[in-house]
Design an enzyme around this catalytic site. Structure first.
Site, short mmCIF file in Angstrom:
data_model
loop_
_atom_site.label_atom_id
_atom_site.label_comp_id
_atom_site.label_asym_id
_atom_site.label_seq_id
_atom_site.Cartn_x
_atom_site.Cartn_y
_atom_site.Cartn_z
N LYS A 92 -1.61 102.98 -33.08
CA LYS A 92 -2.81 103.54 -32.46
C LYS A 92 -2.60 103.75 -30.97
O LYS A 92 -3.08 104.73 -30.39
CB LYS A 92 -4.03 102.65 -32.73
CG LYS A 92 -4.44 102.69 -34.20
CD LYS A 92 -5.77 102.05 -34.48
CE LYS A 92 -6.06 102.19 -35.97
NZ LYS A 92 -7.43 101.94 -36.35
N LYS A 138 0.10 107.74 -45.03
CA LYS A 138 -1.17 107.37 -45.65
C LYS A 138 -2.24 108.40 -45.29
O LYS A 138 -2.18 109.02 -44.22
CB LYS A 138 -1.61 105.96 -45.24
CG LYS A 138 -2.13 105.84 -43.81
CD LYS A 138 -2.89 104.53 -43.58
CE LYS A 138 -3.49 104.54 -42.17
NZ LYS A 138 -4.34 103.43 -41.85
N LYS A 177 -7.75 109.27 -41.08
CA LYS A 177 -8.56 110.22 -40.32
C LYS A 177 -7.86 110.67 -39.06
O LYS A 177 -8.06 111.78 -38.61
CB LYS A 177 -9.94 109.64 -40.02
CG LYS A 177 -9.91 108.42 -39.17
CD LYS A 177 -11.31 108.03 -38.80
CE LYS A 177 -11.30 106.74 -38.01
NZ LYS A 177 -11.02 105.57 -38.84
#
Ligand code: AQP
Length: 332
Positions: A112, A195, A198
């Site tokens: 992230k 995966k 979003k």
């Protein structure tokens, strides 16, 4: 009854199929057998900048989707994380128990932070796995139903629970991850090596449950597969087809073996057309139910208020024990 706890972020608006199949679907089943606590994790959401108006709306939207998915406030405790201040309070203690190097090894943070640009990532993003530790330990959860991407955080939770118990005496239940092998990781429809997510998926690779069903059907029909022609589960060599079989099997209850048999000699197109219909049949009533909850915000808010009250009763007790063990002077 053993206890479970899990949470979902109110960041994207719509849940995607990975969130649902990897986590929320298990939450619905577990409320029948467990003392279940589920929350919308708004404290986690602000680790990445959020527009306040959107955050508020998305928090209600997430709760509405959880109810639409089948959570029943009479069978589980559904609440918003920021309504229970003990999460942030216990997180501080857990922060002080975690090594800097240990936190630096969290792969979700690394992923992230890389997306944000390492210099711009917040300290909150760095410590969010530790907030997650506090989320779980506050409820003395035995199991944590999540997708595979969260396994490392549950491991960290186990380590910190054991560390605290070792240093200050038995206080926390050491939880286990509850991850179903079949649906632990739902893959992107356009790139079945990553995966469904979003932030990483392209719009075509991501099935948002609240999207227009027609658009969703189209995405399923244009899922990337392979140049072979046999419909067979083989995650390594046929990741696209395997992902479609997983989704199909989970939504219908037919086993992968049954599906392989059913589609023997058939083309990929037949599988995709059928699956598109199955997904549409699932998302259409899901969207309607979500909208019904959104249309009645008073009922929604009162469900969340009751949930917060139930959650606080448990959380406050754990926090009081923890403060005592740590040696904080009680306020008179
Ligand atoms: N692709 C997936 N397969 C299986 N489970 C998944 N989960 C997420 N993606 C998949 C599980 O969904 C739960 C809620 O996740 P979250 O609130 O942490 O959502 P997220 O991680 O923000 O969702 P994304 O799409 O994965 O977001 P980004 O792209 O920001 O990382 C969790 O139990 C998670 O395991």
């Amino acid at each position: 009854r053993p206890r479970v706890l899990s949470g979902i972020q109110p960041t994207a608006g719509s849940f995607h199929l990975g969130n649902y199949l990897g986590a929320v679907r298990q939450w619905v089943a577990l409320q029948e057998t467990h003392d279940a606590f589920y929350m919308v994790v708004d404290l986690h959401a602000i680790t990445i900048p959020q527009d306040p108006k959107d955050l508020r709306a998305n928090t209600r939207l997430a709760a509405a989707q959880l109810l639409a998915a089948g959570l029943d406030p009479d069978r589980c405790t559904l609440f918003v994380q920021s309504h229970v201040p003990e999460h942030a309070q216990l997180a501080w203690i857990m922060n002080c128990l975690t090594g800097f190097g240990e936190a630096s090894r969290m792969t979700q943070f690394k992923d992230k932070a890389a997306k944000q640009g390492a210099e711009r990532a917040s300290v909150g993003l760095f410590t969010y796995p530790i907030l997650q530790v506090a989320d779980i330990l506050l409820y003395q959860a035995h199991e944590v139903p999540v997708g595979e991407d969260q396994r490392q955080h549950v491991e960290l939770t186990r380590d910190l629970a054991e560390r605290f118990n070792g240093r200050f005496g038995p206080t926390f239940t050491v939880p286990k991850p509850y991850i179903l092998r079949e649906t632990a990781k739902i893959y992107d429809l356009q790139d079945p090596s990553i995966k469904m997510s979003k932030s990483a998926s392209t719009p075509k690779g991501l099935i948002n449950l609240l999207d227009e069903p027609k658009a969703t059907a189209k995405k399923v029909k244009s899922a990337v597969t392979d140049t072979d022609t046999v419909i067979r589960y083989d995650a390594e060599n046929k990741p696209g087809i395997s992902n479609l079989l997983t989704i199909y099997s989970t939504l219908t209850g037919e086993t992968i073996g049954e599906l392989e048999e059913k589609y023997t000699g058939k083309m990929y197109g037949a599988l995709k057309t059928d699956l598109a219909e199955i997904v549409v049949e699932f998302v259409t009533p899901f969207r309607e139910r979500t909208q019904q909850y959104l249309d009645d915000p008073e009922t929604l808010d009162s469900i969340l208020a009751k949930g917060a009250e139930k959650a606080r009763a448990v959380a406050a007790e754990t926090l009081a024990q923890t403060y005592d063990k740590v040696g904080f002077l009680p306020a008179k």
